[in-house]
Design a protein around this motif. Sequence first.
Motif, mmCIF file in Angstrom:
data_model
loop_
_atom_site.group_PDB
_atom_site.id
_atom_site.type_symbol
_atom_site.label_atom_id
_atom_site.label_comp_id
_atom_site.label_asym_id
_atom_site.label_seq_id
_atom_site.Cartn_x
_atom_site.Cartn_y
_atom_site.Cartn_z
ATOM 1 N N VAL A 56 -78.202 22.739 -11.918
ATOM 2 C CA VAL A 56 -77.615 22.051 -13.068
ATOM 3 C C VAL A 56 -76.110 22.037 -12.871
ATOM 4 O O VAL A 56 -75.529 23.089 -12.555
ATOM 5 C CB VAL A 56 -77.968 22.781 -14.384
ATOM 6 C CG1 VAL A 56 -77.354 22.059 -15.589
ATOM 7 C CG2 VAL A 56 -79.475 22.898 -14.547
ATOM 8 N N PRO A 57 -75.469 20.890 -13.060
ATOM 9 C CA PRO A 57 -74.009 20.861 -12.894
ATOM 10 C C PRO A 57 -73.315 21.752 -13.919
ATOM 11 O O PRO A 57 -73.745 21.851 -15.068
ATOM 12 C CB PRO A 57 -73.643 19.394 -13.139
ATOM 13 C CG PRO A 57 -74.910 18.632 -13.071
ATOM 14 C CD PRO A 57 -76.021 19.576 -13.410
ATOM 15 N N ALA A 62 -64.922 23.182 -16.677
ATOM 16 C CA ALA A 62 -65.012 24.595 -16.298
ATOM 17 C C ALA A 62 -64.935 24.756 -14.782
ATOM 18 O O ALA A 62 -65.290 25.794 -14.242
ATOM 19 C CB ALA A 62 -66.303 25.205 -16.820
ATOM 20 N N GLY A 63 -64.501 23.701 -14.104
ATOM 21 C CA GLY A 63 -64.309 23.804 -12.652
ATOM 22 C C GLY A 63 -65.412 23.179 -11.826
ATOM 23 O O GLY A 63 -65.327 23.154 -10.600
ATOM 24 N N GLY A 64 -66.453 22.674 -12.481
ATOM 25 C CA GLY A 64 -67.523 21.994 -11.749
ATOM 26 C C GLY A 64 -68.390 22.947 -10.947
ATOM 27 O O GLY A 64 -68.451 24.140 -11.225
ATOM 28 N N GLY A 65 -69.055 22.407 -9.936
ATOM 29 C CA GLY A 65 -69.988 23.204 -9.142
ATOM 30 C C GLY A 65 -71.391 23.069 -9.693
ATOM 31 O O GLY A 65 -71.646 22.276 -10.619
ATOM 32 N N ILE A 184 -81.369 18.306 -19.454
ATOM 33 C CA ILE A 184 -80.381 19.351 -19.709
ATOM 34 C C ILE A 184 -78.972 18.831 -19.437
ATOM 35 O O ILE A 184 -78.771 18.035 -18.514
ATOM 36 C CB ILE A 184 -80.681 20.607 -18.846
ATOM 37 C CG1 ILE A 184 -79.784 21.780 -19.244
ATOM 38 C CG2 ILE A 184 -80.582 20.302 -17.352
ATOM 39 C CD1 ILE A 184 -80.250 23.113 -18.685
ATOM 40 N N GLY A 185 -78.024 19.258 -20.283
ATOM 41 C CA GLY A 185 -76.623 18.880 -20.099
ATOM 42 C C GLY A 185 -75.920 19.866 -19.184
ATOM 43 O O GLY A 185 -76.521 20.816 -18.664
ATOM 44 N N SER A 186 -74.631 19.649 -18.993
ATOM 45 C CA SER A 186 -73.852 20.532 -18.118
ATOM 46 C C SER A 186 -73.787 21.935 -18.711
ATOM 47 O O SER A 186 -73.806 22.116 -19.924
ATOM 48 C CB SER A 186 -72.433 19.998 -17.959
ATOM 49 O OG SER A 186 -72.467 18.737 -17.364
ATOM 50 N N ILE A 187 -73.666 22.910 -17.823
ATOM 51 C CA ILE A 187 -73.542 24.303 -18.249
ATOM 52 C C ILE A 187 -72.069 24.639 -18.449
ATOM 53 O O ILE A 187 -71.229 24.279 -17.616
ATOM 54 C CB ILE A 187 -74.180 25.237 -17.199
ATOM 55 C CG1 ILE A 187 -75.691 24.979 -17.148
ATOM 56 C CG2 ILE A 187 -73.886 26.706 -17.514
ATOM 57 C CD1 ILE A 187 -76.441 25.833 -16.140
ATOM 58 N N VAL A 188 -71.777 25.295 -19.562
ATOM 59 C CA VAL A 188 -70.419 25.816 -19.773
ATOM 60 C C VAL A 188 -70.478 27.338 -19.638
ATOM 61 O O VAL A 188 -71.492 27.961 -19.982
ATOM 62 C CB VAL A 188 -69.836 25.433 -21.158
ATOM 63 C CG1 VAL A 188 -69.631 23.929 -21.251
ATOM 64 C CG2 VAL A 188 -70.685 25.964 -22.295
ATOM 65 N N PRO A 189 -69.413 27.953 -19.117
ATOM 66 C CA PRO A 189 -69.421 29.413 -18.963
ATOM 67 C C PRO A 189 -69.565 30.119 -20.305
ATOM 68 O O PRO A 189 -69.196 29.567 -21.355
ATOM 69 C CB PRO A 189 -68.060 29.715 -18.340
ATOM 70 C CG PRO A 189 -67.593 28.426 -17.769
ATOM 71 C CD PRO A 189 -68.184 27.337 -18.613
#
Length: 273
Positions: A56-57, A62-65, A184-189
């Motif tokens: 998952v992006p 948050a810097g990507g990856g 699912i959306g992007s993950i944030v820390p």
Amino acid sequence: MIANTSTLPAPLKSNAFALTNAFAWNRPACMVRALFLLKDRPMPGYVIAPPPVSSVPVATTAGGGAFPVRRVFCVGRNYAEHAREMGADPDRELPFFFTKPADALVINDADMPYPSLTSNLHHEMELVVAIGTGGKDIAEADALSHVWGYAAGLDMTRRDLQNAAKKEGKPWDMGKGFDHSAPIGSIVPASALPNPTAGKIELKVNGIVRQTSDLSKLIWSVAETIAYLSKLVELAPGDLIFTGTPEGVAAVVKGDLLEGTVEGVGSVTVKIV
Ligand code: MN
């Protein structure tokens, strides 16, 4: 576009391709061509090519990856009003879990094909927890330190198949864990949501609000859920936990646009095609 997962970077997809990249600049061209001929062969030791790693992006802010996914756990009936709309008593049960395959994930903004063998595809808008540090018998007080991040997700459900399975005491798997069943959306820390015990959770379908609630209404909090699940299985980095849906679940059809948000976390958008 239909895309269910992102994959490892191309050089890691096959051994031969990786070798080609590594040696392309200092080996004769004929050897490079030979390696290309081998690129569809399985890696040594495997009898078929190993499957790609689902991921998952991470939010670009948050810097990507990419967050690699190991397993997808889901909590059943974790908001009282949803438990009641499903005909259950929310005051009388421990949390329970089911799973989806990691490759059921649909990455944000991709299309979700309407699944086979159902005429009652339901949306379930949920907060998703991404586990960064594994463990078993995790104490509730330590549980949030195991979280790498959070995302907004949808536990898409073939409600007719799930209801039939429930009635017959059969497993829910084909009602829940089918292909493309987990947008699912992007993950944030985790630092973006230091206290995941409050915040608005909402889903709009074609611009109209269908589900709206607050994380404070989770029966089993994120910390309690992690602690309890880690007694059942040893959690590992890469595990995702869909934490359950509030009330208002309903059917969607081809052409519907689903837009979900979790305050402090982000959004998930998917079109049913
Ligand atoms: Mn659910």
